[in-house]
Design an enzyme around this catalytic site. Structure first.
Site, short mmCIF file in Angstrom:
data_model
loop_
_atom_site.label_atom_id
_atom_site.label_comp_id
_atom_site.label_asym_id
_atom_site.label_seq_id
_atom_site.Cartn_x
_atom_site.Cartn_y
_atom_site.Cartn_z
N GLU A 1 0.82 -1.22 0.00
CA GLU A 1 0.00 0.00 0.00
C GLU A 1 0.85 1.26 0.00
OE1 GLU A 1 -0.61 -2.63 1.86
OE2 GLU A 1 -2.56 -3.30 1.13
N HIS B 1 -11.54 -5.31 8.07
CA HIS B 1 -12.32 -5.12 6.85
C HIS B 1 -13.56 -4.28 7.08
CE1 HIS B 1 -9.70 -8.40 5.74
NE2 HIS B 1 -10.09 -8.34 4.50
#
Lengths: 349, 433
Positions: free
Chosen positions: A54, A123
């Site tokens: 990321e 999540h």
């Protein structure tokens, strides 16, 4: 989801400098399929399947933006954005300022966020306050299908870096969206549609080029007019807030619901204007209340509407704990019941 | 010097100035063969100037004119040698010690003072000079360089107008950063035209390279599929040749490369550092014998490209650069605070606008002093200096009962019932009346 896909496609067709990059965005079309079919249309030069890193994604997007591109980055899940935190906070947010305004870094970072989909750890998080605190970043979040299209186009057109938070619980919302639709031409805060998604009127005029109207990205919108209590919310918490407002309406309580849409900057004018009328404010978000957007909004509104307030602003949000396991996430998320209790609470004063 | 498997080192100039191109690979040898004496003198001049500038900067910090200084002393060969390999279409991403690179890109190095004097966070026209600003987060800029290089590859054809390569400067310490590892992955994945120029100067502040580098940094790219080359970093010609070859490979679509320049940080990490706490002076003395400027000077004298007259002229240029730097530094005044608000975002942001309005409402008027004016000298005739209070002996006397404000008959309209001035305590609502 279709609205986001259409927005990405339209932006890429309009501006050849727009790139889409992220993990699994190309061949797979993204884990949520938001970028489906983009690779086939635009090719691997403009839809970049990146390595699983990321910080690398955001960092190279900054470099691409310095080279003149407009990268639209997809972070796969909210909880996976933290490895990129340094690039977002120390670099993306600061390069414009560091370069004394000479350099702009028009990177849009799309992050699916929020809970309610029964996911595993990392999540379902709501990291918006972390980014809203950083000067140099804009933080926006659509709550409706129509806004998803419009705001993503505006975010890509905006010359500043934009953290674009997508409430993943709304991904499967199949409400029709207007592409292009009125908000490109008219101020969004005036188009206070009572329904979640205003379908496109047939034969509506095409929008002006993206870039002309991106300033409307900053505006909150009154989604449901009312006069008794103001409920300010955003993203995934809009739907339960509207449900609570409907339940209150059944009891004869006329609740106004505002979708903030932009979290940095916050459109205080719209909320304060509403509280001037109602005198009561409830703020709802999924993120834990402590240190959240709600506290900031409460302070700003209190400062402006002190003499008009009939009750202290009340915040409704997640508890101060890591996001819980999916089987009990309903106890964590602010549902219509808790929002309704907060409405009762501010009406007791 | 790192331990572990050794790698061949490119060295063209020995410390005594003798030139030997035997360790050069064919691509490097071609660049060495094309080196003219004039070019070598230009390198020498740049190195002398940047050392004079750096010495002046350290002096300015010692005088309090700079808050901090990061010296490039000893690394001039690596910086000037590699920067001379850049073509006009190439782009450089320095870290924060690359004063020689900044100067070689055509930027007045006095611009660097702005960030160390607390005037600016660092700014020059990056596009005009093809050189990015300094980045202080170690390794944070390496990803930007890779992304920029990806953009170069995406934007044009290799032989088109955008056929430039990118060089990014980092150090042995930065090679431990996760962002640098990710940079290597991205550069290799997209075959980005980028050269990682690693100045292995022996120390990451107090951590010696061998403490965290088990395999030479020139080989760090092997697992990523990126070729590496180790050069003598105090040999400007070797740095020039290896960087030229790596940049050429990048420009021609053969992907990224690593150049490890083994050099030595002769100065402290910054002016706030004290190397005597972690390294012996003998090490510094040993490296002083390998000084990059003396080495090139010896070579230039050997080939007859430099004599005392020319050297004196170059030294005078260094002195002039130092004098210019000093004057430019002292001329740097504080920045406009209003300007800070306007550069946070490229577009209007309500919070910044609100803060700017608060600032302009509360700032002192133009010309106002930040501190109150000094008190006039004590007038001894009118008011004798206070004398020491006599030491109290015995129990502490009970203080008289405290009265709440004035007695009722003395209260005027200026006083509230609480006994305090209403204007101070009770606000304009006059609630205590």
């Amino acid at each position: 989801m279709g609205a986001l896909r259409a927005a990405l496609g339209d932006a890429m067709r309009t501006d050849p400098k727009v790139l889409v990059m992220g993990e699994d965005v190309g061949r797979l079309g993204g884990v949520f399929r938001v970028t489906d079919h983009l690779l086939a249309e635009f090719g691997p030069q403009r839809v970049l399947d990146t390595p699983l890193a990321e910080s690398g994604i955001v960092g190279t997007a900054i470099g691409l933006a310095l080279r003149g591109f407009r990268p639209v980055v997809e972070i796969q899940f909210d909880g996976f954005v933290y490895p990129a935190f340094d690039q977002l906070v120390s670099q993306l947010a600061k390069i414009h300022s560091r370069s004394a305004g000479r350099l702009t870094v028009p990177v849009t970072v799309r992050i699916p966020y929020g809970g309610g989909i029964g996911a595993i750890e990392h999540h379902s998080e709501s990291p918006e306050a972390l980014f809203a605190h950083v000067a140099g970043l804009r933080v926006v979040t659509p709550a409706t299908v129509a806004d998803a299209y419009t705001m993503l186009r505006q975010a890509i057109a905006c010359p500043d870096p934009v953290i674009f938070l997508e409430p993943k619980a709304r991904y499967w919302d199949t409400a029709p969206f207007a592409a292009p639709t009125a908000p490109f031409a008219t101020p969004v805060h005036q188009a206070s549609a009572p329904s979640l998604a205003a379908p496109a009127e047939p034969g509506s005029p095409p929008p002006p080029e993206a870039g002309a109207a991106w300033t409307e990205l900053n505006r909150a919108r009154i989604v449901r007019p009312g006069g008794l209590v103001t409920v300010a919310t955003y993203g995934p918490a809009l739907a339960p807030s509207l449900a609570a407002a409907e339940a209150a309406a059944a009891q004869g309580r006329d609740v106004e619901v505002i979708d903030l849409r932009s979290l940095s900057p916050l459109d205080v004018e719209t909320v304060a204007g509403s509280v001037e009328r109602t005198g009561r404010l409830v703020i709802v978000h999924e993120a834990p209340v402590f240190g959240g957007i709600g506290g900031e909004l409460a302070a700003l509104v209190t400062q402006r509407c002190f003499y008009r307030l009939e009750a202290p602003p009340v915040r409704v949000g997640g508890w101060h704990m890591p996001y819980p396991p999916a089987k009990v996430e309903r106890a964590f998320l602010p549902g219509p019941e808790r929002i309704g209790q907060a409405i009762d609470q501010v009406l007791e004063y | 010097m790192p331990t572990g498997p050794s790698v061949p080192v490119l060295q063209v100039l020995a410390p005594d100035g003798q030139r030997n191109d035997a360790s050069a690979e064919p691509a490097e040898a071609a660049y060495l063969a094309a080196l003219t004496p004039q070019r070598m003198v230009a390198m020498y001049r740049d190195m002398v100037i940047i050392r004079a500038f750096d010495r002046e900067a350290t002096a300015l910090q010692r005088r309090g004119e700079l808050g901090l200084w990061v010296s490039s002393l000893g690394q001039e060969g690596a910086q000037i040698g590699s920067a001379h390999a850049l073509s006009p279409q190439d782009y450089a991403f320095p870290a924060y010690r690359e004063h020689g690179v900044v100067a070689a890109c055509g930027i007045d190095p006095a611009n660097i003072f702005a960030m160390f004097r607390g005037v600016d966070h660092g700014g020059w026209d990056t596009e005009a000079h093809r050189c990015h600003t300094y980045t202080l987060v170690v390794g944070g800029h390496v990803l930007h360089a890779v992304g920029y290089a990806m953009g170069e590859a995406l934007a044009g054809q290799p032989d088109g107008p955008h056929g430039g390569a990118v060089i990014v400067y980092l150090g042995d310490g930065a090679m431990a950063q996760g962002d640098v590892a990710e940079s290597l992955v991205f550069a290799a994945s997209y075959q980005a035209p980028v050269v990682f120029f690693v100045q292995n100067n022996g120390w990451a502040i107090s951590t010696p390279t061998e403490a965290h580098v088990r395999v030479p940094l020139a080989r760090r790219g092997e697992g990523y599929g990126i070729p590496g080359r180790r050069v003598d970093g105090n040999d400007a010609l070797a740095c020039f040749a290896a960087t030229s070859a790596a940049l050429d490979a990048a420009r021609s679509g053969r992907g990224p490369g690593i150049v490890e320049a083994v050099t030595y940080r002769m100065a402290p990490h910054t002016t706030a550092d004290d190397p005597s706490r972690y390294r012996p002076a003998s090490q510094e003395q040993a490296w002083a014998a390998r000084d990059p400027i003396i080495r090139l000077e010896r070579h230039l004298r050997q080939i007859g490209a430099l004599d005392d007259v020319a050297k004196a002229a170059i030294d005078a240029q260094g002195d002039a650069a130092a004098a210019h730097a000093r004057a430019a530094c002292l001329a740097l005044g504080p920045p406009s605070v209003d300007g800070l608000f306007s550069r946070v975002y490229a577009t209007e942001h309500a919070q910044v606008a609100a803060d700017a309005a608060l600032w302009s409402a509360h700032r002192p008027p133009v010309g106002a002093r930040c501190r109150p004016p000094p008190k006039p000298p004590h007038n001894l005739s009118r008011c004798p200096p206070p004398q020491a209070r006599p030491r109290r002996i015995g129990t502490k006397p009970t203080p008289p009962p405290r009265r709440l404000g004035l007695p009722p008959h003395l209260r005027s309209a200026w006083w509230g019932r609480c006994g305090r001035r209403w204007a101070m305590r009770c606000g304009p609502t006059r609630k205590c009346w």
